[in-house]
Design a protein around this motif. Structure first.
Motif, PDB file in Angstrom:
ATOM      1  N   GLY A  79       0.804  -1.215   0.000  1.00  0.00           N
ATOM      2  CA  GLY A  79       0.000   0.000   0.000  1.00  0.00           C
ATOM      3  C   GLY A  79       0.835   1.262   0.000  1.00  0.00           C
ATOM      4  O   GLY A  79       0.480   2.265  -0.637  1.00  0.00           O
ATOM      5  N   LEU A  80       1.971   1.220   0.699  1.00  0.00           N
ATOM      6  CA  LEU A  80       2.823   2.403   0.816  1.00  0.00           C
ATOM      7  C   LEU A  80       3.845   2.526  -0.319  1.00  0.00           C
ATOM      8  O   LEU A  80       4.277   3.635  -0.642  1.00  0.00           O
ATOM      9  CB  LEU A  80       3.575   2.372   2.147  1.00  0.00           C
ATOM     10  CG  LEU A  80       2.739   2.513   3.419  1.00  0.00           C
ATOM     11  CD1 LEU A  80       3.632   2.354   4.651  1.00  0.00           C
ATOM     12  CD2 LEU A  80       2.010   3.841   3.461  1.00  0.00           C
ATOM     13  N   LEU A  81       4.236   1.399  -0.909  1.00  0.00           N
ATOM     14  CA  LEU A  81       5.330   1.400  -1.879  1.00  0.00           C
ATOM     15  C   LEU A  81       5.106   2.330  -3.077  1.00  0.00           C
ATOM     16  O   LEU A  81       6.024   3.094  -3.431  1.00  0.00           O
ATOM     17  CB  LEU A  81       5.611  -0.025  -2.358  1.00  0.00           C
ATOM     18  CG  LEU A  81       6.823  -0.190  -3.287  1.00  0.00           C
ATOM     19  CD1 LEU A  81       8.096   0.298  -2.600  1.00  0.00           C
ATOM     20  CD2 LEU A  81       6.963  -1.655  -3.712  1.00  0.00           C
ATOM     21  N   PRO A  82       3.935   2.308  -3.729  1.00  0.00           N
ATOM     22  CA  PRO A  82       3.748   3.230  -4.868  1.00  0.00           C
ATOM     23  C   PRO A  82       3.884   4.698  -4.459  1.00  0.00           C
ATOM     24  O   PRO A  82       4.481   5.492  -5.198  1.00  0.00           O
ATOM     25  CB  PRO A  82       2.327   2.916  -5.348  1.00  0.00           C
ATOM     26  CG  PRO A  82       2.043   1.546  -4.850  1.00  0.00           C
ATOM     27  CD  PRO A  82       2.757   1.443  -3.540  1.00  0.00           C
ATOM     28  N   LEU A  83       3.347   5.044  -3.297  1.00  0.00           N
ATOM     29  CA  LEU A  83       3.447   6.419  -2.824  1.00  0.00           C
ATOM     30  C   LEU A  83       4.893   6.773  -2.509  1.00  0.00           C
ATOM     31  O   LEU A  83       5.342   7.896  -2.782  1.00  0.00           O
ATOM     32  CB  LEU A  83       2.581   6.613  -1.576  1.00  0.00           C
ATOM     33  CG  LEU A  83       1.075   6.403  -1.765  1.00  0.00           C
ATOM     34  CD1 LEU A  83       0.349   6.522  -0.431  1.00  0.00           C
ATOM     35  CD2 LEU A  83       0.515   7.411  -2.766  1.00  0.00           C
ATOM     36  N   TYR A  84       5.617   5.822  -1.963  1.00  0.00           N
ATOM     37  CA  TYR A  84       7.024   6.045  -1.630  1.00  0.00           C
ATOM     38  C   TYR A  84       7.854   6.325  -2.883  1.00  0.00           C
ATOM     39  O   TYR A  84       8.664   7.257  -2.918  1.00  0.00           O
ATOM     40  CB  TYR A  84       7.578   4.830  -0.895  1.00  0.00           C
ATOM     41  CG  TYR A  84       9.077   4.855  -0.716  1.00  0.00           C
ATOM     42  CD1 TYR A  84       9.673   5.777   0.135  1.00  0.00           C
ATOM     43  CD2 TYR A  84       9.893   3.959  -1.406  1.00  0.00           C
ATOM     44  CE1 TYR A  84      11.058   5.804   0.307  1.00  0.00           C
ATOM     45  CE2 TYR A  84      11.264   3.982  -1.244  1.00  0.00           C
ATOM     46  CZ  TYR A  84      11.849   4.905  -0.392  1.00  0.00           C
ATOM     47  OH  TYR A  84      13.212   4.939  -0.238  1.00  0.00           O
ATOM     48  N   ILE A  85       7.647   5.537  -3.917  1.00  0.00           N
ATOM     49  CA  ILE A  85       8.389   5.726  -5.165  1.00  0.00           C
ATOM     50  C   ILE A  85       8.072   7.087  -5.768  1.00  0.00           C
ATOM     51  O   ILE A  85       8.977   7.834  -6.182  1.00  0.00           O
ATOM     52  CB  ILE A  85       8.060   4.605  -6.164  1.00  0.00           C
ATOM     53  CG1 ILE A  85       8.576   3.256  -5.628  1.00  0.00           C
ATOM     54  CG2 ILE A  85       8.670   4.896  -7.539  1.00  0.00           C
ATOM     55  CD1 ILE A  85       8.138   2.065  -6.452  1.00  0.00           C
ATOM     56  N   LEU A  86       6.793   7.434  -5.803  1.00  0.00           N
ATOM     57  CA  LEU A  86       6.397   8.737  -6.350  1.00  0.00           C
ATOM     58  C   LEU A  86       6.982   9.871  -5.512  1.00  0.00           C
ATOM     59  O   LEU A  86       7.421  10.890  -6.061  1.00  0.00           O
ATOM     60  CB  LEU A  86       4.873   8.842  -6.383  1.00  0.00           C
ATOM     61  CG  LEU A  86       4.140   7.966  -7.406  1.00  0.00           C
ATOM     62  CD1 LEU A  86       2.636   8.078  -7.218  1.00  0.00           C
ATOM     63  CD2 LEU A  86       4.524   8.349  -8.833  1.00  0.00           C
ATOM     64  N   LEU A  87       6.998   9.703  -4.192  1.00  0.00           N
ATOM     65  CA  LEU A  87       7.520  10.747  -3.322  1.00  0.00           C
ATOM     66  C   LEU A  87       9.001  11.009  -3.593  1.00  0.00           C
ATOM     67  O   LEU A  87       9.429  12.160  -3.698  1.00  0.00           O
ATOM     68  CB  LEU A  87       7.291  10.364  -1.864  1.00  0.00           C
ATOM     69  CG  LEU A  87       7.604  11.417  -0.806  1.00  0.00           C
ATOM     70  CD1 LEU A  87       6.742  11.193   0.429  1.00  0.00           C
ATOM     71  CD2 LEU A  87       9.071  11.389  -0.394  1.00  0.00           C
ATOM     72  N   CYS A  88       9.775   9.938  -3.707  1.00  0.00           N
ATOM     73  CA  CYS A  88      11.208  10.100  -3.959  1.00  0.00           C
ATOM     74  C   CYS A  88      11.458  10.831  -5.267  1.00  0.00           C
ATOM     75  O   CYS A  88      12.352  11.676  -5.366  1.00  0.00           O
ATOM     76  CB  CYS A  88      11.893   8.732  -3.974  1.00  0.00           C
ATOM     77  SG  CYS A  88      11.957   7.923  -2.352  1.00  0.00           S
ATOM     78  N   LEU A  89      10.673  10.519  -6.289  1.00  0.00           N
ATOM     79  CA  LEU A  89      10.821  11.195  -7.580  1.00  0.00           C
ATOM     80  C   LEU A  89      10.334  12.641  -7.507  1.00  0.00           C
ATOM     81  O   LEU A  89      10.938  13.539  -8.095  1.00  0.00           O
ATOM     82  CB  LEU A  89      10.034  10.439  -8.651  1.00  0.00           C
ATOM     83  CG  LEU A  89      10.535   9.039  -9.020  1.00  0.00           C
ATOM     84  CD1 LEU A  89       9.538   8.347  -9.942  1.00  0.00           C
ATOM     85  CD2 LEU A  89      11.905   9.108  -9.681  1.00  0.00           C
ATOM     86  N   SER A  90       9.258  12.855  -6.774  1.00  0.00           N
ATOM     87  CA  SER A  90       8.610  14.172  -6.768  1.00  0.00           C
ATOM     88  C   SER A  90       9.472  15.254  -6.144  1.00  0.00           C
ATOM     89  O   SER A  90       9.383  16.422  -6.522  1.00  0.00           O
ATOM     90  CB  SER A  90       7.272  14.097  -6.023  1.00  0.00           C
ATOM     91  OG  SER A  90       7.475  13.894  -4.626  1.00  0.00           O
ATOM     92  N   THR A  91      10.321  14.881  -5.184  1.00  0.00           N
ATOM     93  CA  THR A  91      11.143  15.902  -4.520  1.00  0.00           C
ATOM     94  C   THR A  91      12.067  16.607  -5.510  1.00  0.00           C
ATOM     95  O   THR A  91      12.364  17.788  -5.351  1.00  0.00           O
ATOM     96  CB  THR A  91      11.980  15.281  -3.388  1.00  0.00           C
ATOM     97  OG1 THR A  91      12.811  14.256  -3.924  1.00  0.00           O
ATOM     98  CG2 THR A  91      11.095  14.704  -2.309  1.00  0.00           C
ATOM     99  N   VAL A  92      12.523  15.871  -6.519  1.00  0.00           N
ATOM    100  CA  VAL A  92      13.347  16.463  -7.570  1.00  0.00           C
ATOM    101  C   VAL A  92      12.462  17.136  -8.619  1.00  0.00           C
ATOM    102  O   VAL A  92      12.775  18.220  -9.105  1.00  0.00           O
ATOM    103  CB  VAL A  92      14.242  15.386  -8.228  1.00  0.00           C
ATOM    104  CG1 VAL A  92      15.065  15.982  -9.373  1.00  0.00           C
ATOM    105  CG2 VAL A  92      15.171  14.761  -7.198  1.00  0.00           C
ATOM    106  N   TYR A  93      11.344  16.517  -8.933  1.00  0.00           N
ATOM    107  CA  TYR A  93      10.443  17.018  -9.968  1.00  0.00           C
ATOM    108  C   TYR A  93       9.943  18.430  -9.680  1.00  0.00           C
ATOM    109  O   TYR A  93       9.853  19.269 -10.575  1.00  0.00           O
ATOM    110  CB  TYR A  93       9.249  16.072 -10.113  1.00  0.00           C
ATOM    111  CG  TYR A  93       8.304  16.393 -11.251  1.00  0.00           C
ATOM    112  CD1 TYR A  93       8.510  15.857 -12.517  1.00  0.00           C
ATOM    113  CD2 TYR A  93       7.197  17.219 -11.057  1.00  0.00           C
ATOM    114  CE1 TYR A  93       7.639  16.141 -13.564  1.00  0.00           C
ATOM    115  CE2 TYR A  93       6.332  17.507 -12.090  1.00  0.00           C
ATOM    116  CZ  TYR A  93       6.556  16.960 -13.346  1.00  0.00           C
ATOM    117  OH  TYR A  93       5.688  17.255 -14.381  1.00  0.00           O
TER     118      TYR A  93
END
Length: 323
Positions: free
Chosen positions: A274-288
């Motif tokens: 449940g958390l993994l997709p949000l985690y991946i997006l979060l890591c990418l979003s900080t740079v985005y």
């Protein structure tokens, strides 16, 4: 109903002293107080910061007293929730310290350029500007606090025997990150790029800005689909409390990584998935969204692993019987 009543059932063996994260709080207050006194004449309103620390200590002591009078899971939860709520009060203080210390963004932007041959935070959103990508990135970024709340709730209700341990790892990690932010003043691309000018950024020329951010807080507009629902949430959060501070290492990446490690520790497949997709997006979003350099993300991953296993190790050492 039984589960609800169990929250107020008096514990047979309540914890008498302070909890580990409360000791971490006192350590943070002591360290920052020394720094504050050292920079006393240069910081704006140092008296307010000192009195604020005294109030936090008083609140912590008051909830400890309530727990001693009524030692139950609910009053224990209140002790944790107070410190989690106070994190939003501690965060802006890192900017007050950074205002009087020389900014280091020019070093991090230069290292970024040397490592990647470009500025990933500048190019990411340019090459992936589709509204769906934008919304996914913004969704990931605003998932930060919900992820923390989710892991706290999970441990409180599902793994209560490990609840204090999980709370200690999260809260102590926050205090460690805040100390780093005070000592390593980095504002991040969204503030540094407009400070030196986009022409200089495009040319790869990164100059020192000294204490520029003490009087300037202009930031780049968040990239992406400006009509998006999650885009509006990111902008609202930014306008409400973001400041040119706390870029390296990324605590968004660091704490969310710790959340994932706690999910792994819980051995809950549904929680991890449940958390993994949000985690991946979060890591990418900080740079985005220009919040961090790519090396801030790397720093977040490394620091999270170090903090997590160090705190687990300390916890095991405390539990080990003396011989």
């Amino acid at each position: 109903m039984k589960k609800l009543l169990s929250l107020f059932t008096l514990e047979r063996r309540p914890v008498k002293g302070l909890l580990s994260f409360e000791y971490a709080l006192l350590g943070y207050i002591a360290i920052t107080l020394v720094i504050l006194l050292f920079l006393y004449t240069r910081i704006e309103s140092p008296e307010t910061m000192i009195w604020g620390r005294l109030r936090v200590v008083a609140l912590t002591a008051a909830l400890w007293a309530v727990y001693r009078l009524l030692p139950c899971r609910f009053t224990l939860l209140c002790r944790v929730l107070l410190q989690l709520a106070m994190l939003s009060w501690w965060y802006p203080e890192t900017y007050e310290f950074n205002c009087v210390l020389p900014n280091l963004d020019h070093l991090f932007a230069s290292w970024e350029q040397s490592l990647f041959g470009c500025q990933p935070s500048l190019l990411f959103s340019r090459h992936f500007s589709h509204p769906i990508v934008s919304e996914l990135m913004c969704l990931g970024y605003v998932s930060y606090y919900p992820m923390i709340v989710a892991i706290v709730i999970y441990y409180y209700f599902i793994r209560p025997e490990k609840f204090v341990s999980a709370a200690n790892i999260i809260l102590t990690s926050f205090f460690l990150y805040y100390i780093i932010y005070i000592l390593v003043p980095v504002a991040g691309p969204q503030y540094y790029y407009p400070a030196i000018g986009m022409d200089a950024v495009e040319a790869g020329h990164f100059t020192s800005v000294g204490t520029y951010f003490a009087t300037h807080t202009e930031a780049l507009a968040t990239p992406g689909w400006q009509s998006g629902f999650f885009y509006d949430m990111v902008r609202a959060a930014h306008d409400a409390g973001e400041r040119p501070t706390a870029a390296f290492p990324s605590s968004h990446v660091g704490v969310s990584t710790i959340v994932m490690l706690l999910a792994w520790r819980a051995r809950s497949r549904s929680l991890i998935l449940g958390l993994l997709p949000l985690y991946i997006l979060l890591c990418l979003s900080t740079v985005y969204i220009y919040a961090h350099y790519a090396i801030d993300v790397l720093g977040g991953w490394i620091s999270a692993v170090v903090f997590y296993f160090a705190l687990i190790g300390i916890e095991k050492t405390k539990r080990a019987p003396c011989r």
